[in-house]
Design an enzyme around this catalytic site. Structure first.
Site, PDB file in Angstrom:
ATOM      1  N   ASP A  44      15.391 -15.241   0.670  1.00  0.00           N
ATOM      2  CA  ASP A  44      15.924 -16.273   1.570  1.00  0.00           C
ATOM      3  C   ASP A  44      15.271 -16.139   2.952  1.00  0.00           C
ATOM      4  OD1 ASP A  44      17.243 -14.039   2.493  1.00  0.00           O
ATOM      5  OD2 ASP A  44      19.262 -14.876   2.318  1.00  0.00           O
ATOM      6  N   SER A  45      14.410 -15.136   3.116  1.00  0.00           N
ATOM      7  CA  SER A  45      13.554 -15.052   4.321  1.00  0.00           C
ATOM      8  C   SER A  45      12.683 -16.298   4.420  1.00  0.00           C
ATOM      9  CB  SER A  45      12.686 -13.796   4.281  1.00  0.00           C
ATOM     10  OG  SER A  45      12.063 -13.661   3.016  1.00  0.00           O
ATOM     11  N   ASP A  83      16.625 -14.873  -4.603  1.00  0.00           N
ATOM     12  CA  ASP A  83      17.658 -14.500  -3.643  1.00  0.00           C
ATOM     13  C   ASP A  83      18.690 -15.615  -3.603  1.00  0.00           C
ATOM     14  OD1 ASP A  83      18.470 -12.623  -1.847  1.00  0.00           O
ATOM     15  OD2 ASP A  83      16.966 -13.099  -0.319  1.00  0.00           O
ATOM     16  N   LYS A 112      19.337 -11.855  -6.678  1.00  0.00           N
ATOM     17  CA  LYS A 112      19.729 -10.819  -5.710  1.00  0.00           C
ATOM     18  C   LYS A 112      20.916 -11.338  -4.902  1.00  0.00           C
ATOM     19  CE  LYS A 112      17.313  -9.718  -1.802  1.00  0.00           C
ATOM     20  NZ  LYS A 112      18.317  -9.935  -0.745  1.00  0.00           N
ATOM     21  N   GLU A 114      23.813 -10.008  -1.735  1.00  0.00           N
ATOM     22  CA  GLU A 114      24.044  -9.007  -0.689  1.00  0.00           C
ATOM     23  C   GLU A 114      25.504  -8.547  -0.671  1.00  0.00           C
ATOM     24  OE1 GLU A 114      22.745 -10.419   3.144  1.00  0.00           O
ATOM     25  OE2 GLU A 114      20.736 -10.926   2.410  1.00  0.00           O
ATOM     26  N   GLU A 182      18.092  -1.868   3.080  1.00  0.00           N
ATOM     27  CA  GLU A 182      17.382  -2.406   4.239  1.00  0.00           C
ATOM     28  C   GLU A 182      17.827  -1.728   5.530  1.00  0.00           C
ATOM     29  OE1 GLU A 182      17.190  -6.687   4.346  1.00  0.00           O
ATOM     30  OE2 GLU A 182      16.331  -6.705   6.364  1.00  0.00           O
TER      31      GLU A 182
HETATM   32  O1  KIV Z   1      14.871 -12.450   1.879  1.00  0.00           O
HETATM   33  C1  KIV Z   1      14.163 -11.438   1.877  1.00  0.00           C
HETATM   34  O2  KIV Z   1      12.945 -11.500   2.102  1.00  0.00           O
HETATM   35  C2  KIV Z   1      14.798 -10.156   1.604  1.00  0.00           C
HETATM   36  C3  KIV Z   1      13.956  -8.943   1.733  1.00  0.00           C
HETATM   37  C4  KIV Z   1      13.788  -8.635   3.155  1.00  0.00           C
HETATM   38  C5  KIV Z   1      14.490  -7.815   0.958  1.00  0.00           C
HETATM   39  O3  KIV Z   1      15.958 -10.111   1.313  1.00  0.00           O
END
Ligand code: KIV
Length: 280
Positions: A44-45, A83, A112, A114, A182
């Site tokens: 989600d980055s 994510d 993924k 959190e 992280e």
């Molecule tokens: O969204 C992302 O890029 C992440 C990584 C930093 C692990 O969650």
């Protein structure tokens, strides 16, 4: 050969480091795959490094599905983890299962999520039981930025490191196949890695983890808003793109582009017709 969750998990017992990077588009995924990356996270980055939002909390499921689908077409061997964005799995187990299913339908091999609360642990169990492998994420969890209050290092003393370890153990018992750690002191992430069976993948968590992940735009220097000290830059894409664009602008203005070789031409016979037309 396709890298599966089981294969990635086996690396830990073989003492082989897991290599992971993010990707958001077809060609980056294809090239990371060619390079031999083990795991691609459609992170989600993307909110920050692709869409220019100021926070990962802004990106939606629909936006993430487009990136997931492109990455899954590009990478044939890497394990693809999608994510799940902010609030796409927090409302109810039903909402989470439904959204996770959309990512698998678009080509992700796993999702993924959190956090390590009781709800998240129950969710990991339900997703895993439904055939959706889960990569957990503890330490600094960017989707909780507004409650954490900033990009703060987590697990800075024994008690907080132990709390993270206990949450990691619960996530493991619930069925998570691995965990991202992280922004943690290297000794804390090593301590956690040594006390759980599932592999840990670190970002800003030192070299004691079972693998490492970076945001690909940091790796290739294609993001300049901020640069955390752990994000090693292997290339300067910003300089490369601005330099190429500046050269192109100059060539267009001076008439150096396009050249004869870069142009299509009429046959002599057709050219004559054009010239005759001009004369008449
Ligand atoms: O969204 C992302 O890029 C992440 C990584 C930093 C692990 O969650």
């Amino acid at each position: 050969m396709k890298k599966t969750v089981k294969k990635i998990q086996k690396y830990k017992s073989e003492n082989k480091k897991i290599t992971a990077l993010t990707a958001y588009d077809f060609y980056t995924a294809k090239y990371l795959d060619i390079a031999g990356i083990d795991l691609i996270l459609v992170g989600d980055s993307a909110a920050n490094v692709i869409l220019g939002y100021d926070s990962t909390t802004r990106i939606t499921v629909d936006e993430m599905l487009i990136f997931t689908s492109a990455v899954s077409r590009g990478a044939k061997e890497a394990l693809i983890v999608a994510d799940m964005p902010f609030m796409s799995y927090n409302v109810s187990i039903e909402q989470a299962l439904c959204n996770a299913g959309k990512f698998i339908a678009k080509g992700a091999d796993a999702v993924k999520i959190e956090g390590g609360s009781g709800y998240i642990i129950e969710l990991v169990k339900r997703l895993t039981e439904s055939g959706i492998p889960v990569l957990a994420h503890l330490g600094f969890t960017p989707q909780y930025i507004n409650t954490i209050g900033g990009n703060f290092i987590q697990g800075k003393d024994f008690d907080t490191a132990l709390k993270i370890l206990e949450a990691a153990k619960s996530l493991e018992r619930a069925g998570a196949f691995g965990i991202v750690l992280e922004l943690m002191p290297k000794e804390a992430s090593k301590f956690i890695s040594e006390n759980i069976s599932m592999p840990t993948i670190g970002i800003g968590a030192g070299n004691g983890c079972d693998g490492q992940i970076l945001v690909v735009n940091d790796l290739i220097g294609k993001f300049d808003e901020f640069s955390p000290k752990f994000a090693r830059k292997y290339f300067d894409s910003k300089a490369m793109i601005t330099d190429c664009a500046a050269k192109y602008i100059n060539d267009v203005r001076t008439g150096a582009f396009p050249s004869e070789e870069e142009s299509f031409k009429l046959s002599d016979e057709e050219l004559k017709k054009l010239e005759n037309y001009k004369q008449s």
